[in-house]
Design a protein around this motif. Structure first.
Motif, mmCIF file in Angstrom:
data_model
loop_
_atom_site.group_PDB
_atom_site.id
_atom_site.type_symbol
_atom_site.label_atom_id
_atom_site.label_comp_id
_atom_site.label_asym_id
_atom_site.label_seq_id
_atom_site.Cartn_x
_atom_site.Cartn_y
_atom_site.Cartn_z
ATOM 1 N N LYS A 33 -0.051 -14.554 51.345
ATOM 2 C CA LYS A 33 1.294 -14.256 51.833
ATOM 3 C C LYS A 33 2.116 -13.478 50.808
ATOM 4 O O LYS A 33 3.307 -13.249 51.014
ATOM 5 C CB LYS A 33 2.022 -15.546 52.203
ATOM 6 N N GLY A 34 1.484 -13.077 49.703
ATOM 7 C CA GLY A 34 2.186 -12.300 48.693
ATOM 8 C C GLY A 34 2.653 -13.090 47.498
ATOM 9 O O GLY A 34 3.277 -12.542 46.590
ATOM 10 N N GLY A 35 2.374 -14.391 47.464
ATOM 11 C CA GLY A 35 2.799 -15.214 46.342
ATOM 12 C C GLY A 35 1.832 -15.122 45.179
ATOM 13 O O GLY A 35 0.698 -14.658 45.317
ATOM 14 N N ALA A 36 2.285 -15.572 44.031
ATOM 15 C CA ALA A 36 1.444 -15.589 42.833
ATOM 16 C C ALA A 36 1.828 -16.788 41.982
ATOM 17 O O ALA A 36 3.017 -17.087 41.826
ATOM 18 C CB ALA A 36 1.614 -14.303 42.041
ATOM 19 N N VAL A 37 0.820 -17.462 41.440
ATOM 20 C CA VAL A 37 1.064 -18.651 40.624
ATOM 21 C C VAL A 37 0.157 -18.607 39.400
ATOM 22 O O VAL A 37 -1.047 -18.370 39.507
ATOM 23 C CB VAL A 37 0.785 -19.955 41.408
#
Length: 234
Positions: A33-37
């Motif tokens: 979904k475009g997130g980054a961690v």
């Protein structure tokens, strides 16, 4: 979150308990979904020591008592706090071997005493509890005389490395290691459920991305992923 817009990466400090569901599906779904961690994995005790030394990130996942302390000390933002998962302690053996009986306290004690070596973590919540448990059961000397203890990490690796034939840890953490099987949770009479919370650090400049992550961590899809790895969404 717009699938075409990537949010800034979240610097997350996290207890090991959620690693299995995070790696299996929760983080890949968030990244899709475009997130980054970017995650620093360690037991709660180690994370708290690191915080005492000045370490910070955008957000953190630790046990409820530890989070209560961080809130009280003004280190995390109480308004951002979310309750995440409940975790139970289990027992693992090498995949394919006979499953020992741990259905009662008496059976568990016999299995532990019969084991060549029992692996547990000195730094993790499960290992801290296990040390108290074997003392209460009156078998601490016998177990510790042959135990394969580690300061932190995944105890089941002691099985795959040939150092132990039984491992004790949070069920979700046992499931991280390939080549072992969880034979069950501890009997209810001696079970310990550990609850975990998440919160953003005070002064976090990535608050929107943290909020997006926390929403994802508490989604219906994530609840299913937790359950598959021995956890329950709170």
């Amino acid at each position: 979150m717009n699938e075409q817009e990537a949010v800034p990466g979240v610097r997350l400090m996290s207890a090991l308990v959620v690693r299995a569901p995070f790696d299996a599906s929760i983080l890949p779904a968030f990244e899709a979904k475009g997130g980054a961690v970017d995650i620093e994995w360690a037991p709660t005790t180690v994370l708290m020591d690191n915080i005492e030394k000045g370490a910070r990130g955008d957000a953190i996942i630790v046990t409820v008592p530890a989070m209560d302390e961080l809130v009280q000390r003004g280190i995390v933002d109480a308004a951002s706090r979310v309750e995440l998962v409940d975790s139970r302690i289990g027992v693992a053996v090498r995949a394919g071997v006979e499953h020992h009986d741990i259905s009662t306290v008496e059976a568990l004690v016999q299995t532990l005493l019969n084991a060549r070596s029992v692996a547990y973590s000195l730094g993790g919540a499960s290992g801290i509890y296990f040390q108290k448990l074997i003392a209460q059961l009156g078998i601490a000397d016998q177990i510790n005389a042959k135990a394969s203890t580690i300061p932190q990490g995944f105890t089941a690796r002691q099985i795959t490395e040939g150092n132990a034939d039984v491992a004790i840890q949070q069920i979700s953490e046992l499931l991280v290691v390939e080549g072992v099987e969880v034979i069950g949770p501890l009997p209810e009479a001696v079970q310990s459920t550990t609850s975990f919370s998440a919160a953003a650090f005070v002064g976090c400049e990535n608050a929107d991305a943290v909020a997006e992550l926390f929403d994802h961590l508490r989604s219906d899809a994530s609840a299913i992923a937790y359950r598959e790895k021995g956890l329950e969404l709170r």
